[in-house]
Design a protein around this motif. Structure first.
Motif, PDB file in Angstrom:
ATOM      1  N   GLY A 100     -24.050  13.638  -4.825  1.00  0.00           N
ATOM      2  CA  GLY A 100     -24.309  15.035  -4.501  1.00  0.00           C
ATOM      3  C   GLY A 100     -23.043  15.715  -3.994  1.00  0.00           C
ATOM      4  N   GLN A 101     -23.166  16.956  -3.583  1.00  0.00           N
ATOM      5  CA  GLN A 101     -22.025  17.670  -3.009  1.00  0.00           C
ATOM      6  C   GLN A 101     -22.556  18.686  -2.014  1.00  0.00           C
ATOM      7  OE1 GLN A 101     -20.194  19.776  -6.327  1.00  0.00           O
ATOM      8  NE2 GLN A 101     -21.383  21.606  -5.879  1.00  0.00           N
ATOM      9  N   PRO A 102     -21.737  19.119  -1.075  1.00  0.00           N
ATOM     10  CA  PRO A 102     -22.188  20.139  -0.116  1.00  0.00           C
ATOM     11  C   PRO A 102     -22.574  21.412  -0.850  1.00  0.00           C
ATOM     12  CG  PRO A 102     -20.112  19.133   0.594  1.00  0.00           C
ATOM     13  CD  PRO A 102     -20.357  18.675  -0.814  1.00  0.00           C
ATOM     14  N   ASP A 103     -23.577  22.125  -0.312  1.00  0.00           N
ATOM     15  CA  ASP A 103     -23.958  23.414  -0.887  1.00  0.00           C
ATOM     16  C   ASP A 103     -22.820  24.413  -0.719  1.00  0.00           C
ATOM     17  OD1 ASP A 103     -26.426  22.509  -1.630  1.00  0.00           O
ATOM     18  OD2 ASP A 103     -27.426  23.181   0.200  1.00  0.00           O
ATOM     19  N   ILE A 104     -22.587  25.197  -1.744  1.00  0.00           N
ATOM     20  CA  ILE A 104     -21.540  26.224  -1.715  1.00  0.00           C
ATOM     21  C   ILE A 104     -22.209  27.583  -1.585  1.00  0.00           C
ATOM     22  CG2 ILE A 104     -19.658  27.280  -3.038  1.00  0.00           C
ATOM     23  CD1 ILE A 104     -19.254  24.567  -4.397  1.00  0.00           C
ATOM     24  N   GLU A 105     -21.650  28.406  -0.718  1.00  0.00           N
ATOM     25  CA  GLU A 105     -22.181  29.752  -0.536  1.00  0.00           C
ATOM     26  C   GLU A 105     -22.166  30.495  -1.873  1.00  0.00           C
ATOM     27  OE1 GLU A 105     -23.696  33.083   0.272  1.00  0.00           O
ATOM     28  OE2 GLU A 105     -23.538  31.649   1.922  1.00  0.00           O
ATOM     29  N   CYS A 106     -23.341  30.954  -2.299  1.00  0.00           N
ATOM     30  CA  CYS A 106     -23.428  31.606  -3.606  1.00  0.00           C
ATOM     31  C   CYS A 106     -24.134  32.961  -3.540  1.00  0.00           C
ATOM     32  CB  CYS A 106     -24.148  30.706  -4.594  1.00  0.00           C
ATOM     33  SG  CYS A 106     -25.845  30.306  -4.108  1.00  0.00           S
ATOM     34  N   HIS A 132     -23.785  40.101  -6.764  1.00  0.00           N
ATOM     35  CA  HIS A 132     -22.888  40.786  -7.697  1.00  0.00           C
ATOM     36  C   HIS A 132     -23.442  40.774  -9.118  1.00  0.00           C
ATOM     37  CE1 HIS A 132     -19.274  42.091  -9.714  1.00  0.00           C
ATOM     38  NE2 HIS A 132     -19.255  40.944 -10.442  1.00  0.00           N
ATOM     39  N   LEU A 133     -23.898  39.614  -9.556  1.00  0.00           N
ATOM     40  CA  LEU A 133     -24.381  39.501 -10.931  1.00  0.00           C
ATOM     41  C   LEU A 133     -25.672  40.270 -11.170  1.00  0.00           C
ATOM     42  CD1 LEU A 133     -23.644  35.705 -11.607  1.00  0.00           C
ATOM     43  CD2 LEU A 133     -22.480  37.679 -12.637  1.00  0.00           C
ATOM     44  N   THR A 134     -26.526  40.332 -10.174  1.00  0.00           N
ATOM     45  CA  THR A 134     -27.776  41.053 -10.349  1.00  0.00           C
ATOM     46  C   THR A 134     -27.589  42.572 -10.264  1.00  0.00           C
ATOM     47  OG1 THR A 134     -28.244  40.772  -7.972  1.00  0.00           O
ATOM     48  CG2 THR A 134     -29.225  39.192  -9.479  1.00  0.00           C
ATOM     49  N   SER A 135     -26.438  42.995  -9.731  1.00  0.00           N
ATOM     50  CA  SER A 135     -26.199  44.445  -9.637  1.00  0.00           C
ATOM     51  C   SER A 135     -25.537  45.015 -10.882  1.00  0.00           C
ATOM     52  CB  SER A 135     -25.305  44.730  -8.409  1.00  0.00           C
ATOM     53  OG  SER A 135     -24.019  44.159  -8.583  1.00  0.00           O
ATOM     54  N   ILE A 136     -25.063  44.134 -11.777  1.00  0.00           N
ATOM     55  CA  ILE A 136     -24.399  44.620 -12.987  1.00  0.00           C
ATOM     56  C   ILE A 136     -25.467  45.097 -13.960  1.00  0.00           C
ATOM     57  CG2 ILE A 136     -22.950  43.955 -14.959  1.00  0.00           C
ATOM     58  CD1 ILE A 136     -21.633  41.888 -13.159  1.00  0.00           C
ATOM     59  N   PRO A 137     -25.363  46.327 -14.442  1.00  0.00           N
ATOM     60  CA  PRO A 137     -26.347  46.819 -15.422  1.00  0.00           C
ATOM     61  C   PRO A 137     -26.314  45.998 -16.700  1.00  0.00           C
ATOM     62  CG  PRO A 137     -25.001  48.605 -14.559  1.00  0.00           C
ATOM     63  CD  PRO A 137     -24.347  47.333 -14.118  1.00  0.00           C
ATOM     64  N   GLU A 138     -27.496  45.777 -17.282  1.00  0.00           N
ATOM     65  CA  GLU A 138     -27.568  45.047 -18.534  1.00  0.00           C
ATOM     66  C   GLU A 138     -26.956  45.869 -19.652  1.00  0.00           C
ATOM     67  OE1 GLU A 138     -31.404  43.685 -19.536  1.00  0.00           O
ATOM     68  OE2 GLU A 138     -31.733  42.579 -17.669  1.00  0.00           O
ATOM     69  N   ALA A 139     -26.257  45.182 -20.544  1.00  0.00           N
ATOM     70  CA  ALA A 139     -25.639  45.877 -21.675  1.00  0.00           C
ATOM     71  C   ALA A 139     -26.728  46.375 -22.623  1.00  0.00           C
ATOM     72  CB  ALA A 139     -24.676  44.941 -22.394  1.00  0.00           C
TER      73      ALA A 139
END
Length: 364
Positions: free
Chosen positions: A343-349, A355-362
């Motif tokens: 496993g690996q430590p959780d990374i802040e995401c 950011h990705l959810t705020s980008i308007p869909e093409a």
């Protein structure tokens, strides 16, 4: 060529005629062809007997002694002919108890007619057993081809190996021939039947990776999980390892009950069970299917124990079941994967998601 070649060893004309009549009816009903080879005496049977038969019906009393048919059975055993044998006789107690028959039947008993025996033989024939292992079968044909086309052309090298250590060379040739047989199945995508997962009984009682053993006190089942190299026998009869590693086999009902306890709908329960039996429910359970000789269950990689060889032999029976090599590989791979996971430590995401959810869909 006939679909089925049957040997009948019977000195009574009335019985032989009855067998002929039953074969005629059976062929008409099943659309098959049966070649019947009749023998009246032991001498005639021994002369005609070879490894091309798919089945044999043998009467024991062929003369005054009353157990003459056992001579035919002995020849089958001594010659290693792989022929399913049924004894049909008036003196069943005289049958050789050391031979593996499909059955010992007493003439006149219910279920002991020629029609009944033909049903038994045809059922075995339909499994493909005699077409694979019989004298005219796939294994015999393939081994002949391997002998002619693979081993004889390489004979000079094998002769050289044999001059150094004939015992080791013999084992190597056995492995080499078996690898050629296994090549027949390399492209086979069919599902396996549960019995294919096991070797039962094993041809050796040596402890191996995947040996399934039962605890003498309590009857709990375990599987040996040591790497194969640990279980190599030294000259002093000890293992390379000091301890034998075991994983407990949990009852099927215990795991399936946990998996389905929150399932209200039948469809949800079925989905969970499919995950369980495809080894996708947890990473530490591995399904061992039930058969007629083993109750099955789930290997639990979290429930491990180890014993010194002396303690192991005192606490457990000798292996009565061995997980077959092709399945052992998967068990060991999942076992290793479970204990190798890091496993690996959780990374802040959160920022990336916002950011990705705020980008308007093409569009377009």
């Amino acid at each position: 060529m006939s679909d089925f070649k049957l040997l009948l060893v019977e000195d009574g004309e009335q019985d032989r005629q009855l067998c002929r009549d039953c074969i005629g009816d059976f062929q008409s009903e099943n659309g098959c062809e049966i070649e019947l080879v009749e023998c009246i005496t032991v001498e005639e049977a021994l002369h005609k007997l070879d490894n091309t038969f798919d089945g044999a019906i043998i009467d024991l009393r062929l003369a005054d002694q009353g157990d003459e048919g056992n001579q035919v059975v002995s020849r089958i055993a001594e010659s290693h002919f792989r022929i399913p044998v049924a004894i049909l006789t008036g003196t069943p107690d005289a049958a050789d108890s050391n031979f593996a028959y499909i059955g010992v039947f007493k003439k006149g008993d219910p279920g002991a007619g020629y029609a009944d025996l033909l049903d038994h033989f045809w059922g075995i024939h339909n499994t493909g057993l005699t077409r694979i292992m019989g004298g005219r079968g796939i294994i015999e044909e393939t081994l002949n081809k391997v002998f002619r086309e693979n081993l004889l052309p390489q004979k000079d090298r094998w002769v050289a190996y044999g001059g150094t250590d004939s015992s080791r060379t013999e084992k190597a040739l056995l492995r080499h021939a078996l690898n050629h047989l296994l090549q027949l199945l390399d492209d086979d995508g069919d599902r396996s039947f549960p019995e294919e997962m096991y070797l039962h009984p094993p041809l050796t009682d040596k402890i191996r990776t995947g040996s399934i053993v039962k605890q003498k006190d309590g009857g709990q089942w375990f599987t040996v999980m040591n790497p194969s190299c640990d279980l190599v026998i030294r000259d002093d009869k000890s293992f390379k390892t000091e301890r034998i590693l075991l994983a407990e086999i949990e009852p099927l009902s215990k795991v399936t009950k946990v998996a389905t306890r929150k399932c209200a709908a039948v469809a949800d329960k079925e989905t969970k069970l499919r995950a369980v039996f495809s080894n996708n429910f947890t990473s530490y359970h591995h399904w061992l299917p039930e058969t007629s000789f083993f109750e099955g269950g789930f290997l639990n990689f979290r429930k491990l124990s180890s014993f010194k060889k002396k303690d192991f032999e005192s606490k457990f029976d000798k292996p009565s079941i061995q997980i077959s090599p092709s399945f052992v590989k998967d068990v060991v791979a999942r076992f290793s994967s479970y204990y190798a996971r890091q496993g690996q430590p959780d990374i802040e995401c959160d920022g990336f998601i916002v950011h990705l959810t705020s980008i308007p869909e093409a569009t377009g």
